[in-house]
Design a protein around this motif. Structure first.
Motif, PDB file in Angstrom:
ATOM      1  N   GLU A   1      21.473 117.012 -23.666  1.00 48.39           N
ATOM      2  CA  GLU A   1      22.028 117.415 -24.832  1.00 48.39           C
ATOM      3  C   GLU A   1      20.877 117.630 -25.874  1.00 48.39           C
ATOM      4  O   GLU A   1      19.617 117.168 -25.499  1.00 48.39           O
ATOM      5  N   SER A   2      20.893 118.053 -26.954  1.00 44.32           N
ATOM      6  CA  SER A   2      19.892 118.250 -27.964  1.00 44.32           C
ATOM      7  C   SER A   2      18.899 117.078 -28.222  1.00 44.32           C
ATOM      8  O   SER A   2      17.818 117.160 -28.193  1.00 44.32           O
ATOM      9  N   HIS A   3      19.693 115.951 -28.350  1.00 45.64           N
ATOM     10  CA  HIS A   3      18.974 114.831 -28.937  1.00 45.64           C
ATOM     11  C   HIS A   3      18.934 113.589 -27.655  1.00 45.64           C
ATOM     12  O   HIS A   3      18.635 112.669 -28.119  1.00 45.64           O
ATOM     13  N   GLY A   4      19.314 114.057 -26.548  1.00 47.93           N
ATOM     14  CA  GLY A   4      19.140 113.253 -25.344  1.00 47.93           C
ATOM     15  C   GLY A   4      17.786 113.121 -25.000  1.00 47.93           C
ATOM     16  O   GLY A   4      16.890 113.470 -25.596  1.00 47.93           O
ATOM     17  N   LYS A   5      17.609 112.244 -23.728  1.00 45.15           N
ATOM     18  CA  LYS A   5      16.320 112.265 -23.357  1.00 45.15           C
ATOM     19  C   LYS A   5      15.509 113.462 -22.714  1.00 45.15           C
ATOM     20  O   LYS A   5      14.142 113.711 -22.935  1.00 45.15           O
ATOM     21  N   ALA A   6      16.455 114.267 -22.189  1.00 45.69           N
ATOM     22  CA  ALA A   6      16.042 115.498 -21.699  1.00 45.69           C
ATOM     23  C   ALA A   6      16.857 116.626 -21.544  1.00 45.69           C
ATOM     24  O   ALA A   6      18.101 116.199 -21.450  1.00 45.69           O
ATOM     25  N   ILE A   7      16.757 117.580 -21.528  1.00 43.30           N
ATOM     26  CA  ILE A   7      17.370 118.815 -21.013  1.00 43.30           C
ATOM     27  C   ILE A   7      16.878 119.517 -19.678  1.00 43.30           C
ATOM     28  O   ILE A   7      15.768 119.362 -19.399  1.00 43.30           O
ATOM     29  N   GLY A   8      17.520 120.309 -18.977  1.00 42.02           N
ATOM     30  CA  GLY A   8      17.263 120.760 -17.851  1.00 42.02           C
ATOM     31  C   GLY A   8      18.073 121.631 -17.042  1.00 42.02           C
ATOM     32  O   GLY A   8      19.295 121.925 -17.518  1.00 42.02           O
ATOM     33  N   ILE A   9      17.595 122.261 -15.886  1.00 42.19           N
ATOM     34  CA  ILE A   9      18.589 123.071 -15.141  1.00 42.19           C
ATOM     35  C   ILE A   9      18.030 122.899 -13.714  1.00 42.19           C
ATOM     36  O   ILE A   9      16.907 122.546 -13.302  1.00 42.19           O
ATOM     37  N   VAL A  10      19.014 123.403 -12.733  1.00 41.62           N
ATOM     38  CA  VAL A  10      19.145 123.075 -11.568  1.00 41.62           C
ATOM     39  C   VAL A  10      19.215 124.745 -10.907  1.00 41.62           C
ATOM     40  O   VAL A  10      20.422 124.967 -11.369  1.00 41.62           O
ATOM     41  N   ILE A  11      18.226 125.206 -10.128  1.00 45.20           N
ATOM     42  CA  ILE A  11      18.390 126.703  -9.821  1.00 45.20           C
ATOM     43  C   ILE A  11      18.596 126.669  -8.234  1.00 45.20           C
ATOM     44  O   ILE A  11      17.622 126.347  -7.584  1.00 45.20           O
ATOM     45  N   GLY A  12      19.668 127.077  -7.878  1.00 39.98           N
ATOM     46  CA  GLY A  12      20.112 127.075  -6.340  1.00 39.98           C
ATOM     47  C   GLY A  12      19.886 128.313  -5.740  1.00 39.98           C
ATOM     48  O   GLY A  12      20.302 129.558  -6.461  1.00 39.98           O
ATOM     49  N   ASN A  13      19.594 128.552  -4.390  1.00 33.57           N
ATOM     50  CA  ASN A  13      19.586 129.883  -3.712  1.00 33.57           C
ATOM     51  C   ASN A  13      18.435 131.010  -4.053  1.00 33.57           C
ATOM     52  O   ASN A  13      18.618 131.961  -4.041  1.00 33.57           O
ATOM     53  N   LEU A  14      17.391 130.055  -4.528  1.00 32.06           N
ATOM     54  CA  LEU A  14      16.255 131.096  -4.746  1.00 32.06           C
ATOM     55  C   LEU A  14      15.487 131.379  -3.470  1.00 32.06           C
ATOM     56  O   LEU A  14      15.442 130.293  -2.709  1.00 32.06           O
ATOM     57  N   PRO A  15      15.083 132.545  -3.400  1.00 31.49           N
ATOM     58  CA  PRO A  15      14.350 132.668  -2.135  1.00 31.49           C
ATOM     59  C   PRO A  15      13.089 131.835  -1.837  1.00 31.49           C
ATOM     60  O   PRO A  15      12.238 131.653  -3.054  1.00 31.49           O
ATOM     61  N   ALA A  16      12.694 131.635  -0.846  1.00 31.96           N
ATOM     62  CA  ALA A  16      11.551 130.828  -0.531  1.00 31.96           C
ATOM     63  C   ALA A  16      10.183 131.728  -0.596  1.00 31.96           C
ATOM     64  O   ALA A  16      10.379 132.877  -0.202  1.00 31.96           O
ATOM     65  N   GLY A  17       8.975 131.149  -0.870  1.00 28.47           N
ATOM     66  CA  GLY A  17       7.861 131.886  -0.593  1.00 28.47           C
ATOM     67  C   GLY A  17       7.451 132.681  -1.775  1.00 28.47           C
ATOM     68  O   GLY A  17       6.497 133.482  -1.849  1.00 28.47           O
TER      69      GLY A  17
END
Length: 356
Positions: free
Chosen positions: A16-32
């Protein structure tokens, strides 16, 4: 409250805007994939607040802390989790808004949907602050796309009724690179002075203005997309409408194509050596929902920032009475300049998801 998206690339947005942090998890990205963090940080600064008097004075560094998915600067194939800590919240500015609903904001429908338990501070999970992790994810996607020759760039198409030129039919990578060098990218170098005057007038009057952003995706090969339910338009539009304050999305000439005759609207094909091109690009590089090899061009319309300091009429849901509200706090008189990189990022995520 769902915050997940994607078919080939998976996104999960949190905070949330005024929470401790915001973020994202990105799955299925290619390795390397070796990530250029300098390039990513450059994009993060393009969205960051507090850079000038046309944006909110809230100052956030938007520094990204990567928790997983990268080792020695290279993607491992595991889900990439990125955090951005909030550091400049003025939560006391929002205490009244648990009861008095801000016009133009999510406050009232969110109050009904979540029985009043939603976080209203800075807009909570509805806030444009949540576009910071989107820019990070989009910057990662752009680097993957660049390896495939696909590049993305945008410009301010309009602020209120002040118009910039549209992208030319032969828009190329050098044109986009030149726009990326400008703090306020417009094709006409002089038009932003007029735009800035309109924004400043709104700020002085405790008001706000909106505008349009035009975006180009270059070098998408012909044949990407499907008719009907997974056309390029259908795939990109939900992402673009997910950006707070976006109220319209159009491709090519958009509504203006309705003013043309068929022979004017049709994009005539021709060969340039062995490459198929079109003489015009009224359909924005997409026909039948599928890419035709021309630049994919689209525009998004962004409404005026709803948080303004003028006294407005509203309701108090606790007393169930009509009342007035004067919003305090720190707000952008126009969010269009800061939203350019967000639009580019959403475009990158959408195209990467389609090409797999």
């Amino acid at each position: 409250m769902s915050a997940n998206w994607g078919t080939n690339i998976e996104l999960s947005l949190f905070g949330e805007s005024h929470g401790k942090a915001i973020g994202i998890v990105i799955g299925n990205l290619p390795a390397g994939i070796k990530l250029d963090m300098d390039e990513i940080n450059k994009n993060m600064k393009r969205r960051a607040p507090g850079l000038n008097k046309m944006s909110t004075p809230r100052k956030e560094k938007d520094e990204v802390e990567i928790m997983s998915g990268i080792l020695d600067g290279v993607t491992t194939g595991a889900p990439l989790c990125a955090l951005i800590y909030n550091s400049d919240q003025h939560s006391k500015d929002y205490s009244l808004l648990k009861e008095c609903m801000r016009p133009g904001h999510s406050d009232y429908p969110a109050y009904i949907k979540y029985q009043g338990f939603n976080d209203v501070r800075g807009g909570g999970h509805f806030s444009g602050r949540l576009t910071a992790p989107i820019v990070f994810a989009g910057s990662v996607a752009r680097q993957i796309l660049k390896q495939k020759g696909i590049v993305i760039g945008a410009h301010i198409q309009s602020i209120k009724d002040i118009q910039d030129q549209r992208f030319a039919v032969d828009i190329n990578e050098e044109d986009l690179n030149q726009l990326l060098q400008k703090p306020y990218p417009t094709i006409d170098d002089h038009v932003f002075d007029e735009m800035q005057a309109v924004i400043e007038e709104a700020r002085v009057n405790q008001d706000s203005v909106g505008g349009k952003i035009e975006c180009a995706i270059l070098n998408v090969p012909a044949g990407i997309g499907n008719p009907f339910f997974d056309s390029i338009e259908a795939h990109l539009s939900p992402l673009l409408f997910s950006i707070p304050a976006v109220k319209s999305v159009s491709f090519g000439l958009g509504e203006d194509i309705t003013k043309l005759y068929g022979h004017e609207a049709n994009d005539s094909y021709y060969y340039e050596n062995d490459i198929v091109k079109t003489k015009t690009n009224n359909n924005g590089g997409i026909t039948g929902g599928i890419s035709n090899g021309m630049p994919i061009i689209f525009s998004v319309g962004i409404k005026p920032t709803p948080s303004i300091s003028q006294t407005q009429q509203t309701i108090n849901v606790k007393t169930q009475e009509n009342t007035t509200l004067q919003i305090t706090g720190r707000h952008d008189p126009c969010i269009v300049p800061r939203a350019i990189v967000v639009v580019e990022s959403m475009a990158a995520l959408g195209i990467l998801d389609m090409i797999g």
